[in-house]
Design a protein around this motif. Sequence first.
Motif, PDB file in Angstrom:
ATOM      1  N   ASP A  80     -21.092  95.726  49.706  1.00 20.41           N
ATOM      2  CA  ASP A  80     -19.876  95.763  48.335  1.00 20.41           C
ATOM      3  C   ASP A  80     -19.619  94.220  48.236  1.00 20.41           C
ATOM      4  O   ASP A  80     -19.377  93.545  49.038  1.00 20.41           O
ATOM      5  CB  ASP A  80     -18.751  96.672  48.816  1.00 20.41           C
ATOM      6  N   ARG A  81     -19.631  94.081  46.843  1.00 22.10           N
ATOM      7  CA  ARG A  81     -19.430  92.567  46.444  1.00 22.10           C
ATOM      8  C   ARG A  81     -18.071  92.292  46.739  1.00 22.10           C
ATOM      9  O   ARG A  81     -17.819  91.109  47.124  1.00 22.10           O
ATOM     10  CB  ARG A  81     -19.624  92.634  44.683  1.00 22.10           C
ATOM     11  N   GLY A  82     -17.291  93.199  46.561  1.00 19.14           N
ATOM     12  CA  GLY A  82     -15.712  92.968  47.131  1.00 19.14           C
ATOM     13  C   GLY A  82     -15.772  92.726  48.539  1.00 19.14           C
ATOM     14  O   GLY A  82     -14.694  91.878  49.031  1.00 19.14           O
ATOM     15  N   ILE A  83     -16.624  93.047  49.558  1.00 15.23           N
ATOM     16  CA  ILE A  83     -16.370  92.616  50.800  1.00 15.23           C
ATOM     17  C   ILE A  83     -16.734  91.291  50.888  1.00 15.23           C
ATOM     18  O   ILE A  83     -16.159  90.549  51.774  1.00 15.23           O
ATOM     19  CB  ILE A  83     -17.455  93.674  51.725  1.00 15.23           C
ATOM     20  N   ALA A  99      -4.176  87.141  52.050  1.00 11.06           N
ATOM     21  CA  ALA A  99      -4.384  88.403  53.002  1.00 11.06           C
ATOM     22  C   ALA A  99      -4.295  89.725  52.220  1.00 11.06           C
ATOM     23  O   ALA A  99      -4.789  90.733  52.317  1.00 11.06           O
ATOM     24  CB  ALA A  99      -3.326  88.199  54.037  1.00 11.06           C
ATOM     25  N   THR A 100      -3.315  89.639  51.318  1.00  6.80           N
ATOM     26  CA  THR A 100      -3.095  90.827  50.304  1.00  6.80           C
ATOM     27  C   THR A 100      -4.294  91.073  49.408  1.00  6.80           C
ATOM     28  O   THR A 100      -4.642  92.241  49.214  1.00  6.80           O
ATOM     29  CB  THR A 100      -1.760  90.659  49.536  1.00  6.80           C
ATOM     30  N   ALA A 101      -4.957  90.201  48.834  1.00  8.67           N
ATOM     31  CA  ALA A 101      -5.907  90.137  48.070  1.00  8.67           C
ATOM     32  C   ALA A 101      -7.123  90.454  48.870  1.00  8.67           C
ATOM     33  O   ALA A 101      -7.709  91.555  48.464  1.00  8.67           O
ATOM     34  CB  ALA A 101      -6.276  88.926  47.368  1.00  8.67           C
ATOM     35  N   ALA A 102      -7.450  90.051  50.003  1.00  8.38           N
ATOM     36  CA  ALA A 102      -8.589  90.484  50.651  1.00  8.38           C
ATOM     37  C   ALA A 102      -8.430  91.959  51.227  1.00  8.38           C
ATOM     38  O   ALA A 102      -9.227  92.593  51.408  1.00  8.38           O
ATOM     39  CB  ALA A 102      -8.561  89.706  52.012  1.00  8.38           C
ATOM     40  N   ASP A 103      -6.979  92.489  51.701  1.00  7.79           N
ATOM     41  CA  ASP A 103      -6.667  93.721  51.934  1.00  7.79           C
ATOM     42  C   ASP A 103      -7.179  94.675  50.808  1.00  7.79           C
ATOM     43  O   ASP A 103      -7.888  95.642  51.428  1.00  7.79           O
ATOM     44  CB  ASP A 103      -5.385  93.799  52.443  1.00  7.79           C
ATOM     45  N   ALA A 104      -6.860  94.256  49.990  1.00  6.78           N
ATOM     46  CA  ALA A 104      -7.238  94.942  48.667  1.00  6.78           C
ATOM     47  C   ALA A 104      -8.616  95.219  48.456  1.00  6.78           C
ATOM     48  O   ALA A 104      -9.235  96.267  47.926  1.00  6.78           O
ATOM     49  CB  ALA A 104      -6.543  94.240  47.193  1.00  6.78           C
ATOM     50  N   TRP A 105      -9.327  94.133  48.378  1.00  6.65           N
ATOM     51  CA  TRP A 105     -10.837  94.424  48.521  1.00  6.65           C
ATOM     52  C   TRP A 105     -11.522  95.237  49.647  1.00  6.65           C
ATOM     53  O   TRP A 105     -12.348  96.008  49.197  1.00  6.65           O
ATOM     54  CB  TRP A 105     -11.680  92.978  48.572  1.00  6.65           C
ATOM     55  N   PHE A 154      -6.343  96.739  41.391  1.00 10.05           N
ATOM     56  CA  PHE A 154      -5.475  96.250  42.224  1.00 10.05           C
ATOM     57  C   PHE A 154      -6.053  94.928  42.728  1.00 10.05           C
ATOM     58  O   PHE A 154      -5.523  93.662  42.887  1.00 10.05           O
ATOM     59  CB  PHE A 154      -4.595  97.068  43.394  1.00 10.05           C
ATOM     60  N   ALA A 155      -7.210  95.237  43.247  1.00  9.65           N
ATOM     61  CA  ALA A 155      -7.939  94.246  44.080  1.00  9.65           C
ATOM     62  C   ALA A 155      -8.528  92.914  43.064  1.00  9.65           C
ATOM     63  O   ALA A 155      -8.106  91.775  43.342  1.00  9.65           O
ATOM     64  CB  ALA A 155      -9.161  94.706  44.572  1.00  9.65           C
ATOM     65  N   ARG A 156      -8.877  93.277  41.838  1.00 10.52           N
ATOM     66  CA  ARG A 156      -8.887  92.207  40.789  1.00 10.52           C
ATOM     67  C   ARG A 156      -7.764  91.476  40.360  1.00 10.52           C
ATOM     68  O   ARG A 156      -7.882  90.088  40.158  1.00 10.52           O
ATOM     69  CB  ARG A 156      -9.756  92.914  39.649  1.00 10.52           C
ATOM     70  N   ALA A 157      -6.743  92.334  40.200  1.00 15.92           N
ATOM     71  CA  ALA A 157      -5.610  91.300  39.857  1.00 15.92           C
ATOM     72  C   ALA A 157      -4.839  90.668  40.916  1.00 15.92           C
ATOM     73  O   ALA A 157      -4.626  89.490  40.684  1.00 15.92           O
ATOM     74  CB  ALA A 157      -4.463  92.492  39.636  1.00 15.92           C
ATOM     75  N   ALA A 205     -13.426  99.182  48.846  1.00 11.59           N
ATOM     76  CA  ALA A 205     -14.907  99.524  49.268  1.00 11.59           C
ATOM     77  C   ALA A 205     -15.353 100.903  50.055  1.00 11.59           C
ATOM     78  O   ALA A 205     -14.567 101.204  51.276  1.00 11.59           O
ATOM     79  CB  ALA A 205     -15.532  98.272  50.074  1.00 11.59           C
ATOM     80  N   ASP A 206     -16.116 101.464  49.556  1.00 12.86           N
ATOM     81  CA  ASP A 206     -16.620 102.586  50.492  1.00 12.86           C
ATOM     82  C   ASP A 206     -17.340 102.163  51.800  1.00 12.86           C
ATOM     83  O   ASP A 206     -17.388 103.001  52.716  1.00 12.86           O
ATOM     84  CB  ASP A 206     -17.683 103.644  49.721  1.00 12.86           C
ATOM     85  N   GLN A 207     -18.192 101.260  51.550  1.00 10.06           N
ATOM     86  CA  GLN A 207     -18.915 100.816  52.911  1.00 10.06           C
ATOM     87  C   GLN A 207     -19.082  99.297  52.877  1.00 10.06           C
ATOM     88  O   GLN A 207     -19.057  98.523  51.667  1.00 10.06           O
ATOM     89  CB  GLN A 207     -20.335 101.197  52.802  1.00 10.06           C
ATOM     90  N   TRP A 208     -18.696  98.697  54.004  1.00 10.25           N
ATOM     91  CA  TRP A 208     -18.420  97.266  54.291  1.00 10.25           C
ATOM     92  C   TRP A 208     -19.608  96.642  54.556  1.00 10.25           C
ATOM     93  O   TRP A 208     -20.142  95.610  53.808  1.00 10.25           O
ATOM     94  CB  TRP A 208     -17.579  97.003  55.389  1.00 10.25           C
TER      95      TRP A 208
END
Length: 568
Positions: A221-224, A199-205, A180-183, A209-212
């Motif tokens: 985490d790269r997503g953070i 905001a929706t994309a950032a929230d998804a990333w 979902f985050a990637r999409a 993540a298990d740890q920020w």
Amino acid sequence: MRLTLLTFTAAALCLAGPAAVADATSATADAEASAALLQNPRGCGRAGSVLDAAPEGQMVMVPGFGAETWAVDTVKPEAQAWFDHGVRLRWAFEHKEAVRAFRRARAIDPECAMCAWGEAWAIGPNLNGGGTDDASIRAGRQLAQLARRKARGATAVQRQMIDALIERYSGASASQGVRFARAMDRIARRNPDDPMIAATAADAWMLQADQWWDDDGKPADRGIGRAMEILEASLQGAPDDPGTIHLYIHLTEWSDDPHKAIPYGEKLARLAPSASHLVHMPSHTFYRVGRYRDAMRSNVEAVALDRRYDELAAPPGGITGMPLHAHNIHFGMGGALMAGGGEEGLALADAFLATYPDMSSGNPWRQLMANDAYAIYGRFGSPAQVAALAEPPEERPLQRTSWRYGRGEAAARAGDAAAVRAEAEAIKAIRESDAITGDQADKMKLFVEVSQRVLEGRAAMIEGNAEAAVAAFTRAAEIQGMEEEGGDPPIIWFPTRRSLAAAMLARGDAAGAKAKIEELLVDWPMDPYSYFVLAEAEAALGHMAAAETAREKARVEWIGGTMTLKLA
């Protein structure tokens, strides 16, 4: 995001908010949920499933949650208004109310695909840990699929968002969040000027993540790191978007630079003046950077707004059914204790014990949260107020500990060493008994021991026995130092190292006291009482200019009365 095995931050403690979530669960389920949040705290507390949201037809649209709009596939203005309200509620972490708003929009326009998307989004995973149960995932998938079937009138971007949400609810559960985050990230890259999408994309990333953050405040985490990029870019173009600011405060709080959120936090309450959680949110930044008075005041206002919302909208469950109300009170009490806000703190303490009089033995977290309430009575309450506090029943050992701790602090203010020692001995008896049980018993007993040692140190300071005080406070600080201190009001409400520094100064070790205070100010910036102790240490060393500088800093955040080393 930090791990908190001992300090019991508010993020973990919010699990105790609504009776429907905490008190109605079994002791086993409660312990499992508590342990999970201790390992991986999210947002501001645990919301639970929102599938049982009340009928939408009875909902009242309370103004003041923001003015943002995001056009969807409806020609009915009322449906658009309820969709927008749902989005605002979702970013205000009012998850059940958001579901009700989206359902209201769907009832007005059953053909609105994005109205179904909104309900699916609000039902699913959120930063409060809710929406991850099988029933919520199943309901979210069905609604997202419904949105796809009705998407003929939706824009291309909206259809992409619907498909992204289906990804969240489909396939292997372990990869749903990241897919979902990637999409959403792909959609955000193609629409960089849309704050709702960003905001929706950032929230998804953030959710995946298990740890920020690592111990140095760098992304774990790269997503953070990507979420931070998205939010900061979006704030450049839409600096007044409440949802973006909300997420930015959470994301920066434990980063290497929480100060970045200050200018946004300072205006968030004006942007959404009726949203209690958004009015509260700046306090996460304020407390982290040492603005304790502002943290207190933000939550005094947030608590009042919860009551106002209850009066205007009559949400099911009332005040006690609001998952984040206890969090607002607790955060406000934490700020009041650090700033010396006796009047405001006592009002919050009264409200906490009146709102949550029944703290089940199977729910230790609400008992722990009550510690700040009793500490406030001990630090600021009149003898009559302290004497009027009812003794908690024996099956609530943690609350009994906090009750005795508050009485001990009050006795210390009165200079009654014998009474302080009596409370410390009673706490020791609780710790050594078999009253505290469960998977977290050892950690809970460490919390109890801190209360015991602090009171032992207070008594020794009154008696003029600096060596004994140093020994007691050293043990308290050792326990507290097992995990990261400061920020997000921890249950151990103050840096016990400052009490240790005061005892070291009383023993004649002014240089050691100074070093101890300078060390703790990294974790508790601008702590006014610590600056008072530092001023006394500098004066003892003959550094009169440095002492005056420290006294000036002590006055910045302190609104209480006279400070003394015996109560540091």
